[in-house]
Motif scaffolding. Sequence first.
Motif, PDB file in Angstrom:
ATOM      1  N   ILE A 152      -0.872  -4.848  -1.037  1.00 40.34           N
ATOM      2  CA  ILE A 152      -0.644  -5.410   0.171  1.00 40.34           C
ATOM      3  C   ILE A 152       0.107  -6.735   0.110  1.00 40.34           C
ATOM      4  CG2 ILE A 152      -2.656  -6.737   0.663  1.00 40.34           C
ATOM      5  CD1 ILE A 152      -2.437  -5.974   3.646  1.00 40.34           C
ATOM      6  N   ALA A 250      -1.008  -1.155   6.450  1.00 33.41           N
ATOM      7  CA  ALA A 250       0.050  -2.212   6.221  1.00 33.41           C
ATOM      8  C   ALA A 250       1.056  -1.389   5.532  1.00 33.41           C
ATOM      9  CB  ALA A 250      -0.304  -3.418   5.289  1.00 33.41           C
ATOM     10  N   THR A 254       4.746   0.432   6.936  1.00 33.25           N
ATOM     11  CA  THR A 254       5.740  -0.211   6.230  1.00 33.25           C
ATOM     12  C   THR A 254       6.583   1.174   5.855  1.00 33.25           C
ATOM     13  OG1 THR A 254       4.621  -1.886   5.589  1.00 33.25           O
ATOM     14  CG2 THR A 254       6.767  -1.731   4.887  1.00 33.25           C
TER      15      THR A 254
ATOM     16  N   PHE B 470      -6.034  -6.944   6.534  1.00 34.79           N
ATOM     17  CA  PHE B 470      -5.005  -6.860   7.441  1.00 34.79           C
ATOM     18  C   PHE B 470      -5.116  -5.880   8.550  1.00 34.79           C
ATOM     19  CE2 PHE B 470      -1.077  -4.546   8.684  1.00 34.79           C
ATOM     20  CZ  PHE B 470      -0.213  -5.465   9.111  1.00 34.79           C
ATOM     21  N   GLN B 474      -4.660  -6.760  12.602  1.00 34.58           N
ATOM     22  CA  GLN B 474      -3.781  -6.425  13.322  1.00 34.58           C
ATOM     23  C   GLN B 474      -3.916  -5.535  14.501  1.00 34.58           C
ATOM     24  OE1 GLN B 474       0.105  -4.618  11.667  1.00 34.58           O
ATOM     25  NE2 GLN B 474       0.193  -3.252  13.051  1.00 34.58           N
ATOM     26  N   THR B 497      -1.834 -11.334   7.334  1.00 31.33           N
ATOM     27  CA  THR B 497      -1.085 -10.761   8.483  1.00 31.33           C
ATOM     28  C   THR B 497       0.160 -11.761   8.938  1.00 31.33           C
ATOM     29  OG1 THR B 497      -2.397 -12.056   9.961  1.00 31.33           O
ATOM     30  CG2 THR B 497      -2.954  -9.820   9.638  1.00 31.33           C
ATOM     31  N   TYR B 500       2.911 -10.926   6.353  1.00 27.72           N
ATOM     32  CA  TYR B 500       3.560  -9.806   7.091  1.00 27.72           C
ATOM     33  C   TYR B 500       4.428  -9.846   8.091  1.00 27.72           C
ATOM     34  CZ  TYR B 500       4.159  -4.661   8.102  1.00 27.72           C
ATOM     35  OH  TYR B 500       4.253  -3.304   8.096  1.00 27.72           O
TER      36      TYR B 500
END
Lengths: 315, 544, 398
Positions: A152, A250, A254, B470, B474, B497, B500
């Motif tokens: 990540i 994540a 993406t 995360f 989120q 986060t 990101y």
Amino acid sequence: MSTQTPTQDKTKLRAAPRMSFGRWITQLGWRHAITIAAVMFALFPITYIIGVALNPVGSLSSACPPSKTGISALSCLVIPQTVSFENFSAIFNDPRLPYGTWFVNSLTVALVAAIFSTLMSASAAFAFSRLRFKGRRPGLLSLVLLQMFPQILAITAIFILMTKISEVFPQFGSGTVTGLILIYLGGSLGVNTYLIKGFFDTVPIEIDESAKIDGASHVRIFFGLVLRLSAPVMVVVFFVTFTFVFNELAIAQTLLPNTTDTTLAVGMQTYVSGNLQEWGKFAAGALLAAIPMITVFAFTQRYLVTGLTSGAVKG
Amino acid sequence: MSTTNPPDVGEQSTGKSPLGRMPSGSVNAWIGKLVLLGIIDVLGLWAVLKAYGASWWLAVGFLTIVLVIANITYFRKGGLPLKYMLPGLVFLVAFQLYPAGYTFYASFTNLGTGHLISQEEARASILVQNEKPVADAPSFDVRPIVKGNEVSMLITDPETGTALIGTSEGTTPAPDAEFTGATATAVPGYDTLNLGQLTGDPQLDQQWRDLAVPWDVEQGYNLRQSSPTRGELRQSDFAYDPETDTFRDTATGAVFFANGSVGLYTTDTFDPDSTNRQNEGQFLTPGWPVGVGLDNYTTVLTDPGVRSNFMPILIWSFVFAIGTVLMQFGFGLLLALVMQDKRMKGQRFYRLALVLPYALPIFMTALVWKGMLNRDFGIINQILGANIDWLGDGTLAKFSVLLVNLWIGYAYMLLVVTGALTAIPQDLKEAAFVDGASAFRAFRTIVLPLLMVSVSPLLIASFSFNFNNFTLIQLLTNGGPFAGSPIQGGQTDLLITYTYRLAFGTNEQLLGFASAISMIIFIIVAGVSAYSFRLTKRLEEIKQ
Amino acid sequence: MANVAFEHVEKVYPNGFHAVQDLNLEIEDGEFLVLVGPSGCGKSTALRMIAGLEDVSDGKLIIGDRVVNDLSPQDRDIAMVFQSYALYPHLSVADNIAYGLKIRKMSKDEIAQRIQRAADMLELGPFLDRKPAMLSGGQRQRVAMGRAIVRDPAVFLMDEPLSNLDAKLRVQMRAEISSVVHDLGTTTVYVTHDQVEAMTMGDRMAVMKAGLLQQAGPPQEVYDHPNNIFVAQFVGSPPMNMVKGRLSQSGDGLSVHVGDKDLVIPASVLDERAGLRKYIGRDVAVGVRSEDMEDASLTPDASQDRRLNGTVTLVEALGSEIVVHFSLKGDAVVTEDTKLVAQETGDEALDTGPAGEVRWVASFSPRSRVRREDRVEITVDMERVHWFDPDSGEAIRG
Ligand SMILES: Nc1ncnc2c1ncn2[C@@H]1O[C@H](COP(=O)(O)OP(=O)(O)O)[C@@H](O)[C@H]1O
Ligand SMILES: [Mg+2]
């Protein structure tokens, strides 16, 4: 309450002495009290979501009529207000939010990634545990270091890499389930190899040696003996990887940002974000989504306790 | 067995591996290996050629090396370690090591919006983006045609009426083109695409839109499609001079040179320390990524604006990760101890119910909690008969996030602690009782230290996991509530986060800067882990 | 220091298993009592009840003059040595020994002094800073002892403390524990399944079987006057030889018919065991210890009416004696007890051979020249023969 006092089966040779009620309270009663409180804490979100899923109105407030407050609202957690399976069929009939596709994607990605990652990690771990070669120690050390760099953190680089890959190999790039699997395979190896190696180390080398004397090939020793004897840790690694991938958000969002073809982790939130507040559909989908994980958990939990601790300790 | 093996199949019969001489699998196994390697070789070669075709040299190099090593490894005698490690190694290098290395590299660049593509691509883009239709130019009849996967343009020259095939290289006459009326509509060897085919295949459509056919090189005229059947001549506002690597504004005469320190074509009055707005008109976009040294790092640590966003997030990340581990472990331990008494009835049911949260997907439970904590319709407010904004108030949101994470993670700790507790010999506790210890004292001085030996590696792992949790943030709060704009960070934002969002969350992607924060996270997590491992190492000596 | 007494003590485990039944036993102040019996007979259970690690289901357990049934271990002033030693792996040897003292808030100086004394006594000085994992088995055993003796408790409890050591160390530690404990003069209950330890270490031994106390007394007395076949066979090595014999009147006295021989029972024995007369015309179990037999060729004076014939199956020359295994005509005594002992000792001498034959073991003087497969004549010391009811297994006495 006295029914919970340990009583002995009358047919036994002799009954164990019965506990007095006072003694039961001080020795066991309080334990039950704490545990029951914890069980309620554990279960109430689950019973709640079941209630929401079975309610055809589908809004958050409909799960429990606003007229109920305080203690009476608690009852909504136990007894669903209505029972209808409308939400369950609805999620399969919405082409904009194709729940079925997400489900299949998630299951595929998690299964394939978990199986291959477990196998590849195990074979690398076999080399580290059983073979002596130059660069073994530095190799192990790099693995440990790499563990601390979860993918990540490199999400930018992964995004750029996958964008490039999809230009050249559209079959494997971002936007594809295959591409996502490739990424997960790369990411789980570092963690798993070290864990498995620790367990392999506890399988006595004499077992290999005796098999060797009996004429077994290294392939046979690996698959037939070392893997077999390490079943608990293999199961744990499979479970951990499956769970991780199934839950991963994540990287998935993406690489698969498009809700028409993505994973559950990415898709589910769209039911309840922004203007769309489809809690009924969300709840139905969430309950179905829990099935694969609970299934895997049920099959593996026998090994989880030993595997989780032993792997970590001996690693 | 080994005597029945083919005598000359390498390792099988004659190999000497580090494990010693090992007779190995049957002929079938060997054929299987051959087939498998054959498939890999074919796939690999195909990939190398594709990468070569796209001039992606990094991939060409990597794939070639992998193919060569794979063939050597699996056909030669010995080299057993690599045989077992290669598959994993390939994935590790491609999808973990390379991205990690790239992140490290990117953290020293200004990679991001406006600096995403190479200088060469940036040049082309500057020309294209500033194109305008040429005034008074004739209109062209064109058709998209395709051969293989390459889209070209079939052009009917309005002056001569002849057919031409246009590519990005230039035009070639197409004497054998078929005409419909005065318009060339097909040419042998190519398929003519209609509107439906174009819209049906985004890749072809993109090629068609991007295709610029040089028409008059002197004037800088390009022929481009304006619809699937019409083309127009366009001319850029800027003229590129390859000799000096400069752009000249054809209208004003201003000259833009390649400014390597910022990765932009700029005028010489461009001030690198000013904002983009102040430099308006002094530079061309897009640019390309260039190294900026430690700028990204120093910005995080010293820029007062960024620092005031960053520090609270950093602190909360620690509070969240440590708090989570302590709460989950504490609650798991408490339950494990409470249920330790074997006389307790109903253990199976209790354990099943208590472990259930661990077996549920986080994306499910985090969102369920989000619903339950909803201020207006959430069941929790309904039960309390209150109107508390659980996720909308900074402090309450932090509390809620921790509570939800306790719910999600205590079961894992319960499993682990139960396992570790049963591994501690009952004798030791009894010895402590006999030595005069009370139950509490025996727990504190004997059981707990031994428990920590076996669970502390897991606690450290849990810390690093939650430091980068995360998914939970989120889904539950998305980092919020936000005091200012999301780019400044929210009350429950973790570094990850926040990072990101910097990278993907807003219109302006700050990839280099985000990479620098990623590196900082890595250093923090690695440092904390290394430090705690050193501590536990000392405990470890107990065993062995 | 204190005495320990079991009064009608019962132990029923929660699963209903009755591990100790009606145990009555008094251990005097300063006495070293060895509790012995085959594994699973409830020795540890009894010991752990003294320690307070198991509840007493019924009856009274007394330490000193207190009924301690409901006292927790820390209030009983006892120290225990575990079979596994149960050393705290995360504490150094010194801290292991000091653990109980620190809990009692003893002063630092006093603790240091006591550790020093224990270390001297057990030769642990050089290891005080080590962790248990870095010690040998014998050293760990000493640490476990040290941890018990520094406490200077009223009672020492030891549960098979030597069973994890190799044979040689065991002999050495056996002597060492005896001498340390006797020097301290602390009441000690020592559990073992090894009858050699039981014979050599204690002031008294208590033999248990299947939750029941069989006999308690000084080792030699138990050896010489076992209450029943079980005790007779369990105590002593090799186990007592047994055969069935038929009692008959011969003149004034009695004789017993074993195989094809008649052995005359001396009048002195009949005085002591008047009960034998009730068995005239019935079978009795005849028990003879190996040392109460001799090669007849070395005792030419012995009368014919105390001789048996056998065939030698195995000769083990040990130097100081010759152990001779031989088969003898006669019917084997088979009870639950003989089976249990055979199982426990794993002694093939107790295998009943072909029907109508029994296998015996005798220890002859080294002057004997018997060889394998010889027919041999054996003289029996009839004064020392043991007599039991073949069905109940009880000794036939007054
Ligand atoms: N916690 C328990 N629950 C049920 N039965 C037990 C328990 N502990 C021991 N037992 C049984 O009680 C009997 C006596 O055990 P123990 O006192 O340990 O024997 P030993 O004489 O070998 O020390 C054994 O048969 C054993 O199986
Ligand atoms: Mg025992």
